[in-house]
Write a protein that holds these residues in place. Structure first.
Motif, PDB file in Angstrom:
ATOM      1  N   TYR A  29      53.864 -33.670 -33.167  1.00  0.00           N
ATOM      2  CA  TYR A  29      54.335 -34.996 -32.784  1.00  0.00           C
ATOM      3  C   TYR A  29      54.279 -35.096 -31.266  1.00  0.00           C
ATOM      4  N   TRP A  30      53.661 -36.178 -30.774  1.00  0.00           N
ATOM      5  CA  TRP A  30      53.547 -36.368 -29.323  1.00  0.00           C
ATOM      6  C   TRP A  30      53.797 -37.848 -29.030  1.00  0.00           C
ATOM      7  N   TRP A  31      55.077 -38.206 -28.897  1.00  0.00           N
ATOM      8  CA  TRP A  31      55.469 -39.597 -28.745  1.00  0.00           C
ATOM      9  C   TRP A  31      55.799 -39.899 -27.286  1.00  0.00           C
ATOM     10  N   GLY A  32      55.726 -41.186 -26.942  1.00  0.00           N
ATOM     11  CA  GLY A  32      55.885 -41.564 -25.544  1.00  0.00           C
ATOM     12  C   GLY A  32      56.808 -42.739 -25.311  1.00  0.00           C
ATOM     13  N   MET A  33      56.461 -43.570 -24.324  1.00  0.00           N
ATOM     14  CA  MET A  33      57.338 -44.676 -23.923  1.00  0.00           C
ATOM     15  C   MET A  33      57.455 -45.727 -25.014  1.00  0.00           C
ATOM     16  N   GLU A  34      56.385 -45.997 -25.718  1.00  0.00           N
ATOM     17  CA  GLU A  34      56.443 -47.003 -26.776  1.00  0.00           C
ATOM     18  C   GLU A  34      57.446 -46.613 -27.852  1.00  0.00           C
ATOM     19  N   GLU A  35      57.579 -45.309 -28.100  1.00  0.00           N
ATOM     20  CA  GLU A  35      58.518 -44.827 -29.113  1.00  0.00           C
ATOM     21  C   GLU A  35      59.903 -44.556 -28.508  1.00  0.00           C
ATOM     22  N   SER A  36      60.079 -44.892 -27.210  1.00  0.00           N
ATOM     23  CA  SER A  36      61.362 -44.734 -26.493  1.00  0.00           C
ATOM     24  C   SER A  36      61.805 -43.285 -26.384  1.00  0.00           C
ATOM     25  N   VAL A  37      60.845 -42.374 -26.380  1.00  0.00           N
ATOM     26  CA  VAL A  37      61.174 -40.960 -26.223  1.00  0.00           C
ATOM     27  C   VAL A  37      61.170 -40.568 -24.744  1.00  0.00           C
ATOM     28  N   VAL A  38      60.383 -41.268 -23.917  1.00  0.00           N
ATOM     29  CA  VAL A  38      60.425 -41.077 -22.464  1.00  0.00           C
ATOM     30  C   VAL A  38      60.603 -42.443 -21.804  1.00  0.00           C
ATOM     31  N   ASP A  39      61.147 -42.418 -20.610  1.00  0.00           N
ATOM     32  CA  ASP A  39      61.354 -43.653 -19.865  1.00  0.00           C
ATOM     33  C   ASP A  39      61.559 -43.293 -18.397  1.00  0.00           C
ATOM     34  N   VAL A  40      61.715 -44.302 -17.566  1.00  0.00           N
ATOM     35  CA  VAL A  40      62.021 -44.108 -16.152  1.00  0.00           C
ATOM     36  C   VAL A  40      63.245 -44.940 -15.813  1.00  0.00           C
ATOM     37  N   VAL A  41      64.211 -44.312 -15.164  1.00  0.00           N
ATOM     38  CA  VAL A  41      65.417 -45.002 -14.706  1.00  0.00           C
ATOM     39  C   VAL A  41      65.252 -45.299 -13.217  1.00  0.00           C
ATOM     40  N   PHE A  42      65.406 -46.565 -12.820  1.00  0.00           N
ATOM     41  CA  PHE A  42      65.240 -46.959 -11.421  1.00  0.00           C
ATOM     42  C   PHE A  42      66.597 -47.022 -10.717  1.00  0.00           C
ATOM     43  N   SER A  43      66.617 -46.663  -9.440  1.00  0.00           N
ATOM     44  CA  SER A  43      67.864 -46.714  -8.672  1.00  0.00           C
ATOM     45  C   SER A  43      67.999 -48.067  -7.966  1.00  0.00           C
ATOM     46  N   LYS A  44      69.173 -48.315  -7.434  1.00  0.00           N
ATOM     47  CA  LYS A  44      69.443 -49.561  -6.726  1.00  0.00           C
ATOM     48  C   LYS A  44      68.679 -49.644  -5.397  1.00  0.00           C
ATOM     49  N   TYR A  45      68.169 -48.509  -4.922  1.00  0.00           N
ATOM     50  CA  TYR A  45      67.462 -48.504  -3.639  1.00  0.00           C
ATOM     51  C   TYR A  45      66.014 -48.963  -3.777  1.00  0.00           C
ATOM     52  N   LEU A  46      65.561 -49.158  -4.989  1.00  0.00           N
ATOM     53  CA  LEU A  46      64.164 -49.545  -5.199  1.00  0.00           C
ATOM     54  C   LEU A  46      64.027 -51.065  -5.092  1.00  0.00           C
ATOM     55  N   PRO A  47      63.069 -51.564  -4.307  1.00  0.00           N
ATOM     56  CA  PRO A  47      62.877 -53.012  -4.175  1.00  0.00           C
ATOM     57  C   PRO A  47      62.627 -53.677  -5.535  1.00  0.00           C
ATOM     58  N   TYR A  48      63.142 -54.870  -5.694  1.00  0.00           N
ATOM     59  CA  TYR A  48      63.004 -55.605  -6.948  1.00  0.00           C
ATOM     60  C   TYR A  48      61.540 -55.771  -7.326  1.00  0.00           C
ATOM     61  N   GLU A  49      60.685 -56.106  -6.358  1.00  0.00           N
ATOM     62  CA  GLU A  49      59.266 -56.346  -6.635  1.00  0.00           C
ATOM     63  C   GLU A  49      58.586 -55.084  -7.198  1.00  0.00           C
ATOM     64  N   LEU A  50      59.010 -53.939  -6.678  1.00  0.00           N
ATOM     65  CA  LEU A  50      58.431 -52.688  -7.157  1.00  0.00           C
ATOM     66  C   LEU A  50      58.918 -52.365  -8.571  1.00  0.00           C
ATOM     67  N   LYS A  51      60.181 -52.665  -8.846  1.00  0.00           N
ATOM     68  CA  LYS A  51      60.690 -52.495 -10.213  1.00  0.00           C
ATOM     69  C   LYS A  51      59.908 -53.378 -11.182  1.00  0.00           C
ATOM     70  N   ARG A  52      59.606 -54.583 -10.736  1.00  0.00           N
ATOM     71  CA  ARG A  52      58.870 -55.516 -11.592  1.00  0.00           C
ATOM     72  C   ARG A  52      57.454 -54.995 -11.858  1.00  0.00           C
ATOM     73  N   LEU A  53      56.810 -54.467 -10.820  1.00  0.00           N
ATOM     74  CA  LEU A  53      55.469 -53.899 -10.986  1.00  0.00           C
ATOM     75  C   LEU A  53      55.506 -52.717 -11.961  1.00  0.00           C
ATOM     76  N   ALA A  54      56.504 -51.839 -11.796  1.00  0.00           N
ATOM     77  CA  ALA A  54      56.634 -50.696 -12.703  1.00  0.00           C
ATOM     78  C   ALA A  54      56.848 -51.164 -14.140  1.00  0.00           C
ATOM     79  N   GLY A  55      57.616 -52.246 -14.304  1.00  0.00           N
ATOM     80  CA  GLY A  55      57.836 -52.801 -15.637  1.00  0.00           C
ATOM     81  C   GLY A  55      56.557 -53.320 -16.260  1.00  0.00           C
ATOM     82  N   LEU A  56      55.715 -53.956 -15.442  1.00  0.00           N
ATOM     83  CA  LEU A  56      54.421 -54.445 -15.940  1.00  0.00           C
ATOM     84  C   LEU A  56      53.519 -53.294 -16.362  1.00  0.00           C
TER      85      LEU A  56
END
Length: 638
Positions: A536-563
């Motif tokens: 079994y090799w599952w990833g972000m679509e299966e919610s097994v891995v993800d990235v947590v963003f900190s408050k220090y990250l610019p909103y625009e960059l968070k949005r790009l990462a989300g895309l």
């Protein structure tokens, strides 16, 4: 009596002759001169008197008497010939006093070809002899890039420390693995006693292996024997009786079958979907399943290991999600010395399902699964080919790509640092995904790679020397440490800020797996027509891995990462697609192509914007040995 034996041998010869003709093969003995390389392209090395395995005597050196024998060395000339009379006389001599005069042979690519003594070989083969004494001259071909040639040169290196001529392998690296499996250093010479002990165990194994039909499998007896001693331990098997060896061979048979399959891993990239039953359609409740008892086996403790802590969070998630359906227990501080007893204790405690959460526990997991076929055992590792257990891992490279993109945008001087631990399957993909993500946002980004598992490594000094402002460190914080040096962090005049952290959400994996067991989907992953290992090799679509963003990250960059995350989850985009360059050349040249999951999983190259290398095993600390032995990346040739 002699004439009757000749008639039997003649019958065997004629039968073999006809069978080879029907298969379109040469029906008489192979002749070495027919396929020997041109003179000058090989060398000859006299070995002196050597005990030659009968089964590896393939034919004759010259055409000569080759037409007097079928391909199995049994005679094909009539019983009233002079040849038959000499054969019978030789058999009588063998029965009365034994054949003592050595034959003369050439050895070429593991096989032996007779110069003098064809009838002696025929008589010995008929009599069921295992070996015959011969004066051997070895023909050594020039080195080439062909696989068989490379394996043969590995054999020559091995033969210098252990003059064993009856075992061979179908894959590169087998002889080095054998040397390691018996507890020897790479260049350590074997004693006479060790050679005799090895011969005894190998002979007992191959007898049982062939009796069960091993000759019909694609792998060699050597391949199967290496897998056998790797699984159970060479020293342990030396003390086993023949009946115990027979029992273990029978139990391990699917492992040997799996060795010979070209595609031996069934990579499950997504959870399987159960077909709807009549109960589902009518919305009727299914019978309540029996409560599952689940064991988690950890190499360390949740307080001292971020890896163990992540799995412990997964265990808590299970207990909260299935309070009435599952019961869990955990075992901490597992080692190579106590893992067998831990698994035995978990099985005696009535556990239906066992998760061993580190790659070095894979072999012990297989042994336990073979001995207890009703217990489901899964090992957390990647690219592990065992039919009796299932393995699981997460596509962390997807999250690392997002973190690389963030790092590329936030690095003022285009210099990034990536701190890896072990060069194992999956870790190289993580490094390259991070580098490619950084390059996508910042074409001038360079990733300085260091390995925390290397001997005498000072990470802080490496960061200072590289001048990197953004660092990708360990994935998670260790609970008992107050350090903030984890995830992706930025250093400015000694001040540290965390930007993002990759998340191993094992709880989601465990939850989906338990649902699969309870609703019957688990069994759909097994294909009865094949003997493939299930990974079994599952990833972000299966919610097994993800990235947590900190408050220090610019909103625009968070949005790009989300895309980018959305594009990866919907398979619109793959981090390893388009034109890809490694440090040494082009990996992909077509902008419309992408690497396969298998190519991502086993990659052994570094992206062109990575400054660093993949360390060799001897460069790493001793604690790296167990995980490297099980999961270390193997450098592919060519």
């Amino acid at each position: 009596m002699g004439k009757e034996d000749y008639r039997k041998a003649l019958k065997l010869g004629k039968r073999d002759y006809q069978m080879r003709l029907l298969r379109g093969e040469k029906p008489i003995l192979q002749v070495l001169d027919d396929f020997l390389p041109e003179r000058g392209s090989y060398s000859e090395v006299p070995l002196g008197l050597v005990q030659i395995p009968i089964e590896q005597i393939e034919g004759t050196k010259t055409f000569g008497r080759s037409s007097s024998f079928a391909g199995n060395f049994m005679p094909i000339l009539r019983e009233d010939t002079e040849f038959a009379a000499k054969w019978i006389k030789l058999l009588d001599s063998h029965v009365e006093e034994g054949i003592r005069e050595p034959i003369k042979v050439y050895e070429y690519m593991y096989k032996f070809y007779v110069v003098e003594g064809n009838k002696r070989v025929s008589v010995m083969k008929y009599s069921g002899a295992v070996s015959i004494l011969g004066d051997v001259t070895r023909i050594v071909p020039a080195r080439t890039e062909e696989k068989e040639n490379k394996i043969y040169y590995e054999f020559l290196d091995f033969y210098r420390v252990a003059p064993i001529n009856y075992i061979w392998f179908t894959q590169e690296g087998g002889f080095a693995k054998l040397q390691e499996a018996v507890g020897k250093e790479p260049e350590e010479t074997w004693t006479e006693e060790e050679l005799l002990e090895f011969s005894s165990l190998y002979t007992r194994f191959t007898a049982e292996y062939r009796a069960k039909g091993g000759n019909k499998l694609k792998n060699s007896p050597g391949d199967a024997f290496l897998a056998f001693i790797t699984l159970y331990g060479y020293q342990v098997l030396e003390g086993k009786t023949t009946s115990e060896i027979q029992e273990l061979v029978t139990k391990s048979w699917e492992e040997f079958v799996l060795l010979g399959q070209e595609s031996d891993i069934d990579l499950k990239m997504k959870p399987n979907q159960k077909k709807k039953s009549l109960l589902d359609i009518l919305h009727l409740p299914a019978p309540a399943p029996r409560k599952l008892k689940i064991a988690f086996v950890y190499e360390k403790t949740p307080g001292t290991s971020a890896w163990t802590y992540a799995h412990e969070l997964g265990r808590f998630h299970l207990e909260q999600t299935f309070p009435e359906e599952v019961q869990t227990i955990c075992y901490e501080n597992g080692t190579q010395e106590n893992i067998d007893s831990i698994l035995e204790h978990a099985i005696r405690a009535g556990c239906d399902l066992i998760f061993t959460t580190t790659p070095p526990f894979a072999s012990a997991s297989v042994k336990a699964a073979i001995a207890n076929p009703k217990v489901r055992i899964l090992n957390c590792s990647l690219n592990t080919s065992h039919r009796y257990i299932r393995t699981y891992y997460a596509r962390m490279y997807e999250a690392k790509f997002l973190m690389g993109a963030i790092a590329g945008a936030m690095a003022e001087n285009n210099r990034l640092m990536y701190i890896a631990d072990y060069p194992i399957y999956g870790s190289i993909a993580n490094i390259n995904a991070f580098a490619l993500g950084a390059k996508m946002i910042n074409p001038w980004a360079k990733v300085y790679l260091e390995w925390s598992a290397k001997k005498d490594m000072d990470i802080e000094e490496c960061i200072r020397e590289s001048g990197s402002s953004c660092v990708s460190g360990r994935d998670m914080v260790i609970p008992e440490e107050a350090s903030r040096f984890f995830g992706l962090y930025h250093i400015n005049n000694g001040h540290l800020r965390n930007f993002a952290m990759p998340l191993w959400h094992w709880g989601n994996f465990y939850e989906q797996l338990i649902w699969a067991i309870m609703d019957g989907t688990w069994k759909y992953d097994d294909d009865p027509t094949t003997k493939k290992a299930i990974n079994y090799w599952w990833g972000m679509e299966e919610s097994v891995v993800d990235v947590v963003f900190s408050k220090y990250l610019p909103y625009e960059l968070k949005r790009l990462a989300g895309l980018l995350k959305s594009a990866i989850c919907t398979e619109v985009f793959s981090p390893f697609s388009g034109i890809l360059h490694s440090q040494t050349g082009t990996i992909l040249s077509d902008p419309d192509q992408k690497l396969s999951p298998e190519e991502i999983m086993t990659m052994d190259w570094l992206a062109e914007n990575v400054i660093g290398t993949i360390p060799k095993k001897e460069e790493l600390k001793d604690q790296a040995e167990p995980v490297m032995k099980q999961q270390g990346v193997k450098k592919k040739e060519g």
